[in-house]
Design an enzyme around this catalytic site. Sequence first.
Site, PDB file in Angstrom:
ATOM      1  N   SER A   1       0.876  -1.189   0.000  1.00 53.59           N
ATOM      2  CA  SER A   1       0.000   0.000   0.000  1.00 53.59           C
ATOM      3  C   SER A   1       0.899   1.221   0.000  1.00 53.59           C
ATOM      4  O   SER A   1       2.079   1.132   0.395  1.00 53.59           O
ATOM      5  CB  SER A   1      -0.846  -0.005   1.277  1.00 53.59           C
ATOM      6  OG  SER A   1      -1.478   1.243   1.470  1.00 53.59           O
TER       7      SER A   1
ATOM      8  N   TYR B   1      -1.894  -0.671  10.578  1.00 52.92           N
ATOM      9  CA  TYR B   1      -1.980  -0.944   9.131  1.00 52.92           C
ATOM     10  C   TYR B   1      -0.635  -0.607   8.476  1.00 52.92           C
ATOM     11  O   TYR B   1      -0.104  -1.399   7.690  1.00 52.92           O
ATOM     12  CB  TYR B   1      -3.127  -0.140   8.515  1.00 52.92           C
ATOM     13  CG  TYR B   1      -3.404  -0.472   7.059  1.00 52.92           C
ATOM     14  CD1 TYR B   1      -3.943  -1.706   6.683  1.00 52.92           C
ATOM     15  CD2 TYR B   1      -3.135   0.454   6.044  1.00 52.92           C
ATOM     16  CE1 TYR B   1      -4.199  -2.006   5.340  1.00 52.92           C
ATOM     17  CE2 TYR B   1      -3.392   0.159   4.711  1.00 52.92           C
ATOM     18  CZ  TYR B   1      -3.921  -1.068   4.356  1.00 52.92           C
ATOM     19  OH  TYR B   1      -4.171  -1.368   3.031  1.00 52.92           O
TER      20      TYR B   1
HETATM   21  P1  NDP Z   1     -11.493  -5.741  -0.009  1.00 53.53           P
HETATM   22  O1  NDP Z   1     -11.912  -5.634   1.402  1.00 53.53           O
HETATM   23  O2  NDP Z   1     -12.489  -5.450  -1.073  1.00 53.53           O
HETATM   24  O3  NDP Z   1     -10.860  -7.182  -0.277  1.00 53.53           O
HETATM   25  C1  NDP Z   1     -10.070  -7.838   0.679  1.00 53.53           C
HETATM   26  C2  NDP Z   1     -10.014  -9.302   0.295  1.00 53.53           C
HETATM   27  O4  NDP Z   1      -9.184  -9.989   1.241  1.00 53.53           O
HETATM   28  C3  NDP Z   1     -11.369  -9.974   0.319  1.00 53.53           C
HETATM   29  O5  NDP Z   1     -11.481 -10.823  -0.807  1.00 53.53           O
HETATM   30  C4  NDP Z   1     -11.340 -10.799   1.596  1.00 53.53           C
HETATM   31  O6  NDP Z   1     -12.118 -11.960   1.413  1.00 53.53           O
HETATM   32  C5  NDP Z   1      -9.873 -11.160   1.666  1.00 53.53           C
HETATM   33  N1  NDP Z   1      -9.436 -11.546   2.987  1.00 53.53           N
HETATM   34  C6  NDP Z   1      -9.423 -10.808   4.128  1.00 53.53           C
HETATM   35  N2  NDP Z   1      -8.973 -11.531   5.150  1.00 53.53           N
HETATM   36  C7  NDP Z   1      -8.678 -12.764   4.653  1.00 53.53           C
HETATM   37  C8  NDP Z   1      -8.182 -13.957   5.217  1.00 53.53           C
HETATM   38  N3  NDP Z   1      -7.866 -14.057   6.526  1.00 53.53           N
HETATM   39  N4  NDP Z   1      -7.993 -15.031   4.417  1.00 53.53           N
HETATM   40  C9  NDP Z   1      -8.312 -14.961   3.107  1.00 53.53           C
HETATM   41  N5  NDP Z   1      -8.784 -13.862   2.502  1.00 53.53           N
HETATM   42  C10 NDP Z   1      -8.969 -12.779   3.282  1.00 53.53           C
HETATM   43  O7  NDP Z   1     -10.239  -4.789  -0.151  1.00 53.53           O
HETATM   44  P2  NDP Z   1      -9.250  -4.403  -1.363  1.00 53.53           P
HETATM   45  O8  NDP Z   1      -9.556  -5.133  -2.589  1.00 53.53           O
HETATM   46  O9  NDP Z   1      -9.181  -2.939  -1.361  1.00 53.53           O
HETATM   47  O10 NDP Z   1      -7.886  -4.924  -0.736  1.00 53.53           O
HETATM   48  C11 NDP Z   1      -7.019  -5.836  -1.369  1.00 53.53           C
HETATM   49  C12 NDP Z   1      -5.609  -5.538  -0.898  1.00 53.53           C
HETATM   50  O11 NDP Z   1      -5.238  -4.232  -1.337  1.00 53.53           O
HETATM   51  C13 NDP Z   1      -5.431  -5.526   0.627  1.00 53.53           C
HETATM   52  O12 NDP Z   1      -4.197  -6.129   0.944  1.00 53.53           O
HETATM   53  C14 NDP Z   1      -5.399  -4.051   0.957  1.00 53.53           C
HETATM   54  O13 NDP Z   1      -4.711  -3.785   2.145  1.00 53.53           O
HETATM   55  C15 NDP Z   1      -4.690  -3.497  -0.258  1.00 53.53           C
HETATM   56  N6  NDP Z   1      -4.873  -2.075  -0.505  1.00 53.53           N
HETATM   57  C16 NDP Z   1      -6.123  -1.542  -0.738  1.00 53.53           C
HETATM   58  C17 NDP Z   1      -6.270  -0.181  -0.944  1.00 53.53           C
HETATM   59  C18 NDP Z   1      -7.607   0.458  -1.152  1.00 53.53           C
HETATM   60  O14 NDP Z   1      -7.701   1.686  -1.032  1.00 53.53           O
HETATM   61  N7  NDP Z   1      -8.641  -0.259  -1.496  1.00 53.53           N
HETATM   62  C19 NDP Z   1      -5.104   0.703  -0.977  1.00 53.53           C
HETATM   63  C20 NDP Z   1      -3.857   0.029  -0.750  1.00 53.53           C
HETATM   64  C21 NDP Z   1      -3.755  -1.304  -0.538  1.00 53.53           C
HETATM   65  P3  NDP Z   1     -13.002 -12.725   2.531  1.00 53.53           P
HETATM   66  O15 NDP Z   1     -13.519 -11.692   3.490  1.00 53.53           O
HETATM   67  O16 NDP Z   1     -14.063 -13.386   1.713  1.00 53.53           O
HETATM   68  O17 NDP Z   1     -12.053 -13.695   3.148  1.00 53.53           O
END
Ligand code: NDP
Length: 243
Positions: free
Chosen positions: A135, A148
């Site tokens: 990030s 975070y």
């Molecule tokens: P979302 O919340 O839309 O997606 C997060 C995903 O991670 C979901 O599919 C969730 O699926 C999965 N997840 C969470 N915990 C677990 C776990 N323990 N095991 C397996 N899967 C897990 O967020 P984003 O798409 O935005 O985030 C994706 C990545 O991008 C993250 O690492 C986030 O930190 C990073 N990011 C996002 C930014 C933003 O502004 N959106 C900016 C910078 C980085 P489920 O709950 O079904 O398990």
Amino acid sequence: MKTNNRLIVITGASSGFGLEMAKEFANDGYSLLLLARRVEKMEALQLPNTMCRKVDVTNKEEFEVAVREAELEYGKTDLIVNNAGMMLLGDIATQDAKEWKTMLDVNVMGVMNGMQIVMNDMKDRKSGTIINVSSIAGVQAFGNHAAYCASKFGVTGLTRVARGEMAAHNVRVLSIMPGAVNTELLGHTTDPNIIEGYNNWKESVGAVNITANDVAKTIKYAYQLPQSVSLREIIITDTMQDA
Ligand code: NDP
């Protein structure tokens, strides 16, 4: 429909960036292993040559079982995108330590689990790509982001180390550092005042027009470059994001 017999593993494919990546890579005909806890969201995509498994990335055993099962079906993993993550913003002075642990477990241990599961085979084959989703909070400080930031600075650091260690084996290890993009991510934060403050900040900078699909396409671009080209670190934000 194009076909491409390489296996791509995407964690956190049930929403946001991961879900968009699944669609993008499926369009180009790759075989996919999609991992997250909400398996029904991934199955609903009905993508071809795709295995969906309910996996918590903090559980290395179940993570590895799913990867080996997909590899039996589709061949060895050519790309893993360690994308699953949680963002529980909070004031370090008051935030429940359980929230810190959740973020460190998912965002750091989950990424390291994914890397270790595939990296020895990649070394042996002298080919393969690991892309870790860090990030902009993995290189810069933001208020209420202490744990975070700790987790994402961790991802940036461990990716840099692994890149160096894997270079001699011709394995690419990249990280992408997105700025604010509208997904479900902010919804994990439990403090409504912090959510409001974050949304006010987004409004104050102008707009968040960049989409999860833009990030997915960028990841696909980095992967589809020749194996000899390593786009080591990518910072990607909305043009109007000023920090
Ligand atoms: P979302 O919340 O839309 O997606 C997060 C995903 O991670 C979901 O599919 C969730 O699926 C999965 N997840 C969470 N915990 C677990 C776990 N323990 N095991 C397996 N899967 C897990 O967020 P984003 O798409 O935005 O985030 C994706 C990545 O991008 C993250 O690492 C986030 O930190 C990073 N990011 C996002 C930014 C933003 O502004 N959106 C900016 C910078 C980085 P489920 O709950 O079904 O398990």
